[in-house]
Design a protein around this motif. Structure first.
Motif, short mmCIF file in Angstrom:
data_model
loop_
_atom_site.label_atom_id
_atom_site.label_comp_id
_atom_site.label_asym_id
_atom_site.label_seq_id
_atom_site.Cartn_x
_atom_site.Cartn_y
_atom_site.Cartn_z
N THR A 108 0.86 -1.07 -0.07
CA THR A 108 -0.13 0.09 0.11
C THR A 108 0.75 1.20 0.10
O THR A 108 2.07 1.02 0.10
CB THR A 108 -0.95 0.20 1.28
OG1 THR A 108 0.05 0.18 2.47
CG2 THR A 108 -1.54 -1.15 1.51
N ASP A 109 0.26 2.36 -0.24
CA ASP A 109 1.08 3.61 -0.04
C ASP A 109 1.67 3.84 1.32
O ASP A 109 2.55 4.49 1.45
CB ASP A 109 -0.10 4.92 -0.28
CG ASP A 109 -0.27 4.93 -1.89
OD1 ASP A 109 0.26 4.08 -2.58
OD2 ASP A 109 -1.57 5.63 -2.34
N LYS A 110 1.24 3.14 2.26
CA LYS A 110 1.54 3.26 3.67
C LYS A 110 2.64 2.15 3.94
O LYS A 110 3.03 1.88 5.03
CB LYS A 110 0.65 3.42 4.77
CG LYS A 110 -0.08 4.73 4.63
CD LYS A 110 -1.20 4.87 5.85
CE LYS A 110 -1.54 6.21 5.65
NZ LYS A 110 -2.32 6.66 6.65
N ASN A 111 2.90 1.09 3.06
CA ASN A 111 3.91 -0.06 2.95
C ASN A 111 3.32 -0.93 3.82
O ASN A 111 4.01 -1.86 4.44
CB ASN A 111 5.53 0.56 3.56
CG ASN A 111 5.96 1.07 2.44
OD1 ASN A 111 5.96 0.82 1.27
ND2 ASN A 111 6.84 2.24 2.94
N ASP A 112 1.98 -1.06 3.91
CA ASP A 112 1.47 -2.11 4.54
C ASP A 112 1.11 -3.42 3.41
O ASP A 112 1.10 -2.95 2.20
CB ASP A 112 0.08 -1.89 5.00
CG ASP A 112 -0.26 -1.02 6.40
OD1 ASP A 112 0.57 -1.52 7.21
OD2 ASP A 112 -0.98 -0.14 6.28
N LYS A 113 1.43 -4.42 3.82
CA LYS A 113 1.72 -5.71 2.94
C LYS A 113 0.59 -6.63 2.68
O LYS A 113 0.15 -7.06 3.70
CB LYS A 113 2.85 -6.56 3.45
CG LYS A 113 3.37 -7.54 2.37
CD LYS A 113 4.56 -8.32 2.88
CE LYS A 113 4.98 -9.50 1.65
NZ LYS A 113 6.24 -10.18 2.28
N PHE A 114 0.11 -6.30 1.50
CA PHE A 114 -1.07 -7.33 1.00
C PHE A 114 -0.16 -8.59 0.21
O PHE A 114 0.81 -8.31 -0.23
CB PHE A 114 -1.90 -6.74 0.11
CG PHE A 114 -3.08 -5.95 0.88
CD1 PHE A 114 -4.26 -6.66 0.81
CD2 PHE A 114 -2.81 -4.77 1.47
CE1 PHE A 114 -5.33 -6.09 1.63
CE2 PHE A 114 -3.96 -4.08 2.04
CZ PHE A 114 -5.11 -4.62 2.15
#
Length: 174
Positions: A108-114
C-alpha cells in the motif's frame, strides 16, 4: 513623510498577502469538495474510494460497487485463527479444493503488505453433477497484521483489477 509611505506599502503588501491566502484557501476547499475520491472507514481500516465507486454493506459483508456491479468483496476477521502464511490461509480460509497458482506481495502507499494470490479451485463431485461451472481463476488480496487483523479483498470482476489495486494502495489500518 517617509514613515507614512512605508506604512502604506506594508498595508498594501499585507492586503495582497491576505488576498493570496484567501485565494489559496478557496482553491484548496474546492479541490477537497470536488475530489475524485471519498473516504470509507470502519473500525478496522480506511480506504479511499475511487470516483464512481461506493461501498455496499450487507451485515458483515462489504462490497465494492462500481455502477451497479459488485466488483469486489471485502471480508474482515479481527481475531484471525486460520494460519499465519499464505498456504495455511488458502487451505483453511478458502478450502482444501483450492490451489495457489501465483502469489506476490502488493504494498500500500503506507507500506502495509498485502499478498496478491491467484487461486485455482477444483469442483467437488456434487458441484460437477449439479452442473456448476468452475471459476477460471479467483484473485484475492490478503492482509494479515501482527495483531491478527485479517482482510480478504476478493475480486468479483477481473476487468476492474487496476481500480481495485488503486483502492488497496489507499488502505490504512485504523
Amino acid at each position: 513623510m517617509q514613515f507614512n509611505k512605508k506604512t502604506g506599502q506594508y498595508k498594501v503588501l499585507l492586503a495582497i498577502l491576505a488576498v493570496v491566502l484567501v485565494f489559496i484557501s478557496v482553491i484548496s476547499a474546492l479541490k477537497n469538495v470536488s475530489g475524485k475520491s471519498k473516504l470509507y472507514s470502519n473500525g478496522c481500516y480506511s480506504l479511499e474510494l475511487p470516483e464512481n465507486c461506493t461501498i455496499k454493506e450487507d451485515g458483515a459483508n462489504v462490497f465494492l460497487v462500481s455502477g451497479n456491479k459488485e466488483i469486489a468483496g471485502i471480508t474482515v476477521d479481527e481475531n484471525f485463527q486460520y494460519g499465519g502464511n499464505i498456504e495455511k490461509i488458502v487451505a483453511n480460509w478458502i478450502g482444501m479444493d483450492t490451489s495457489i497458482e501465483s502469489e506476490s506481495p502488493f504494498l500500500t502507499d503506507k507500506n502495509d503488505k498485502f499478498h496478491k494470490v491467484v487461486l485455482k479451485t477444483r469442483l467437488s463431485a456434487a458441484q460437477e453433477i449439479n452442473g456448476i461451472k468452475p471459476v477460471d481463476k479467483e484473485i484475492h488480496y490478503f492482509y494479515l497484521s501482527g495483531e491478527k487483523l485479517f482482510v480478504d479483498i476478493m475480486v468479483h470482476n477481473n476487468e476492474y483489477i487496476d481500480l481495485i489495486e488503486n483502492l488497496i494502495k489507499s488502505f490504512s489500518v485504523n
